[in-house]
Design a protein around this motif. Sequence first.
Motif, short mmCIF file in Angstrom:
data_model
loop_
_atom_site.label_atom_id
_atom_site.label_comp_id
_atom_site.label_asym_id
_atom_site.label_seq_id
_atom_site.Cartn_x
_atom_site.Cartn_y
_atom_site.Cartn_z
N ASN A 130 -9.22 -7.41 -2.05
CA ASN A 130 -8.08 -7.64 -2.79
C ASN A 130 -8.32 -7.43 -4.03
N ASP A 131 -7.44 -6.86 -4.99
CA ASP A 131 -7.46 -6.65 -6.51
C ASP A 131 -6.16 -6.54 -7.30
N ALA A 132 -5.39 -7.74 -7.48
CA ALA A 132 -4.09 -7.49 -7.72
C ALA A 132 -4.09 -6.92 -9.15
N ILE A 176 3.53 6.39 0.64
CA ILE A 176 2.61 5.66 1.71
C ILE A 176 3.33 5.69 3.04
N GLU A 177 2.90 6.18 4.05
CA GLU A 177 3.41 6.41 5.45
C GLU A 177 2.59 5.56 6.37
N MET A 178 3.04 4.62 7.07
CA MET A 178 2.36 4.10 8.07
C MET A 178 2.98 5.04 9.25
N LEU A 217 -3.70 -1.67 11.54
CA LEU A 217 -3.56 -1.51 10.03
C LEU A 217 -2.40 -2.08 9.30
N GLY A 218 -1.55 -2.93 9.77
CA GLY A 218 -0.30 -3.40 9.30
C GLY A 218 -0.76 -4.23 7.95
N LEU A 219 -1.75 -4.92 8.01
CA LEU A 219 -2.15 -5.92 6.80
C LEU A 219 -2.03 -4.89 5.54
N SER A 232 2.33 -4.03 -2.00
CA SER A 232 2.64 -5.48 -2.83
C SER A 232 1.75 -5.19 -3.88
N HIS A 233 0.82 -4.27 -4.07
CA HIS A 233 -0.06 -4.05 -5.08
C HIS A 233 -1.11 -5.27 -5.12
#
Length: 121
Positions: free
Chosen positions: A22-24, A49-51, A73-75, A82-83
């Motif tokens: 994580n790195d906001a 971005i495509e899931m 990989l949803g998370l 959410s950047h």
Amino acid sequence: MPELKTKDPKSTFDLKPTCFGNDAGSTGLSFVLKGGIRMFAPYSFLMRIEMKSENEIWFHYTYGLVRVIGRKLGLIYTLTISHVLGGVRPTDPDDPCRDEIEVTQIVFEDAIEEKNLVVDK
């Protein structure tokens, strides 16, 4: 005399997956490709971005495609939009969170190679 209760140092709430960071404050995403090659991809070149499924996410950049392949990989997708996500790397073999999320492969496909274009130097 009452017993003092201490927090278990290996509590499941403290466990964090090894496949992302994580790195906001980051201006982009870092990826660790096959062979340990590190790639930084600025958000300014990110087109979409495509899931594709819960097992594959595609990051489309102006210069190529990064495919993150694994399980659940949803998370990673949620943190990316959410950047908050700073980077993605393959899951460590001894990761205690492997059943919850796992990155098995990260593949970069250059846009020039995809189009079979020849560039003269």
